[in-house]
Enzyme design. Structure first.
Site, PDB file in Angstrom:
ATOM      1  N   CYS A  52      36.236  36.291  40.608  1.00  0.00           N
ATOM      2  CA  CYS A  52      37.326  36.159  39.638  1.00  0.00           C
ATOM      3  C   CYS A  52      38.012  37.510  39.449  1.00  0.00           C
ATOM      4  CB  CYS A  52      36.694  35.704  38.337  1.00  0.00           C
ATOM      5  SG  CYS A  52      37.744  35.912  36.931  1.00  0.00           S
ATOM      6  N   THR A 100      40.571  37.747  37.029  1.00  0.00           N
ATOM      7  CA  THR A 100      41.351  37.565  35.793  1.00  0.00           C
ATOM      8  C   THR A 100      41.387  38.839  34.935  1.00  0.00           C
ATOM      9  OG1 THR A 100      40.976  35.204  35.759  1.00  0.00           O
ATOM     10  CG2 THR A 100      41.473  36.221  33.639  1.00  0.00           C
TER      11      THR A 100
HETATM   12  P1  5GP Z   1      29.971  33.032  39.589  1.00  0.00           P
HETATM   13  O1  5GP Z   1      28.725  32.214  39.375  1.00  0.00           O
HETATM   14  O2  5GP Z   1      30.367  33.086  41.028  1.00  0.00           O
HETATM   15  O3  5GP Z   1      29.880  34.394  38.966  1.00  0.00           O
HETATM   16  O4  5GP Z   1      31.150  32.284  38.786  1.00  0.00           O
HETATM   17  C1  5GP Z   1      31.533  30.974  39.077  1.00  0.00           C
HETATM   18  C2  5GP Z   1      32.671  30.598  38.158  1.00  0.00           C
HETATM   19  O5  5GP Z   1      33.823  31.423  38.386  1.00  0.00           O
HETATM   20  C3  5GP Z   1      33.235  29.197  38.367  1.00  0.00           C
HETATM   21  O6  5GP Z   1      32.410  28.186  37.850  1.00  0.00           O
HETATM   22  C4  5GP Z   1      34.586  29.294  37.679  1.00  0.00           C
HETATM   23  O7  5GP Z   1      34.487  29.155  36.285  1.00  0.00           O
HETATM   24  C5  5GP Z   1      34.983  30.750  37.956  1.00  0.00           C
HETATM   25  N1  5GP Z   1      35.992  30.809  39.045  1.00  0.00           N
HETATM   26  C6  5GP Z   1      35.971  30.183  40.235  1.00  0.00           C
HETATM   27  N2  5GP Z   1      37.050  30.493  40.970  1.00  0.00           N
HETATM   28  C7  5GP Z   1      37.791  31.335  40.221  1.00  0.00           C
HETATM   29  C8  5GP Z   1      39.041  32.003  40.427  1.00  0.00           C
HETATM   30  O8  5GP Z   1      39.678  31.918  41.486  1.00  0.00           O
HETATM   31  N3  5GP Z   1      39.506  32.747  39.397  1.00  0.00           N
HETATM   32  C9  5GP Z   1      38.811  32.881  38.222  1.00  0.00           C
HETATM   33  N4  5GP Z   1      39.343  33.603  37.254  1.00  0.00           N
HETATM   34  N5  5GP Z   1      37.611  32.297  38.003  1.00  0.00           N
HETATM   35  C10 5GP Z   1      37.110  31.531  38.992  1.00  0.00           C
END
Ligand code: 5GP
Length: 320
Positions: A158, A160
């Site tokens: 992400c 953001t």
């Molecule tokens: P991780 O477990 O990889 O740290 O986080 C997974 C979460 O990241 C997902 O369930 C979703 O909420 C968030 N996420 C997935 N794709 C994106 C993206 O392209 N942008 C953002 N801001 N968040 C994402």
């Protein structure tokens, strides 16, 4: 004048769980199963509450099989999305979960869409998000959601926080949102930011009912995407759902008015996910024995977090 909230907000890396006296003899005695009855759907759930992220490269049917459950129909919030959702749920009556998932769960439009979906599907369990503050958790639960997805900006792919400057440290988001949800008999998912089994334990310790994983489940046989072979090494592509890659796939490109808020990375191939899951569940059982929780349910009651300052790079990566 802009307001500054001076209360310190914490991430997983800012705390450790304090060990506590325990009568447990072995980690094999720890019960990781949880049972819930959801507030609005009145459906019952029983299982180990770990969910694969609803991302192309993680939330596959093969992954659902490996995790044994967790199939929800995910939907955006346009009128055509609602039609599509109706078609899917008519064709697959065994799917009892709906996931209404937008990057920003704070919009009026989203709340109205949730109300419409609740009216149309009174008995389905609805997950909605993402949000990071108690007042919005309450609004979504009172508008018909059963489980609130918590997390803005913590995801491994992400961007953001970089692109917008918006976000909330995940441990504090979970602590505050769990408190708000549980006050209304609702539930929360800690979504994003877990990079190791210890982070998953901290999320449960902070009060998460479920933990959702993206990056930790990426790169496996059961993950989506092609296996890439280069220089004798194997990789799998893992990308954010608002990355350029995903937007090209679904919307024909990144629209003029928006920036991508996700990255694409090649993750070293890690084989079958079973090994990673065993490691994760073994870690969680061990956490429970350290704090004296015989059941995962007791973990948050047995949790005292101690704040820590990051230490220098450890020798050979030990203590990571
Ligand atoms: P991780 O477990 O990889 O740290 O986080 C997974 C979460 O990241 C997902 O369930 C979703 O909420 C968030 N996420 C997935 N794709 C994106 C993206 O392209 N942008 C953002 N801001 N968040 C994402």
């Amino acid at each position: 004048m802009p307001h500054i909230d001076n209360n310190i907000k914490l991430d997983f890396k800012d705390v450790l769980l304090r060990p506590k006296r325990s009568t447990l003899k072995s980690r094999s005695e720890v019960d990781l199963l949880r049972s819930f009855t959801f507030r609005n759907s009145h459906q019952k759930y029983s299982g180990i509450p770990i969910i694969a992220a609803n991302m192309d490269t993680v939330g596959t049917f093969e992954m659902a099989k490996a995790l044994c459950k967790h199939v929800a129909a995910s939907s955006g919030t346009s009128p055509s999305d609602l039609e599509q959702l109706e078609k899917i749920l008519e064709a697959l009556p065994q799917v009892r979960y709906i996931c209404l998932d937008v990057a920003n769960g704070y919009s009026e439009h989203f709340v109205q869409f949730l109300r419409d979906v609740r009216k149309r599907f009174p008995d389905h369990t609805i997950m909605a998000g993402n949000v990071v503050t108690g007042e919005m958790v309450e609004e979504l639960i009172l508008s018909g959601a059963d489980i609130i997805k918590v997390g803005i900006g913590p995801g491994s792919v992400c961007t953001t926080r970089k692109k917008t400057g918006v976000g909330y440290p995940q441990l504090s988001a979970v602590l505050e949102c769990a408190d708000a949800a549980h006050g209304l008999n609702g539930h929360i998912i800690s979504d994003g930011g877990c990079s190791c089994p210890g982070d998953v334990a901290k999320a449960f310790g902070a009060g998460a009912d479920f933990v959702m994983l993206g990056g930790m489940l990426a790169g496996h046989t059961e993950s989506g995407g092609e296996l890439i072979e280069r220089g004798g090494k194997k990789y799998k592509l893992f990308y954010g759902m608002s990355s350029d890659v995903a937007m090209k796939k679904y919307a024909g490109g990144v629209a003029e008015y928006r920036a991508s808020e996700g990255r694409a990375v090649e993750v070293p191939f890690r084989g079958a996910v079973g090994h990673t899951l065993r490691d994760l569940l073994g870690g969680l059982r061990s956490t429970c024995t350290y704090v004296g929780a015989a059941k995962l349910k007791e973990l948050s009651r047995r949790t005292t977090f101690i704040r820590v300052t990051p230490q220098g790079p450890p020798l050979f990566g030990a203590g990571d």
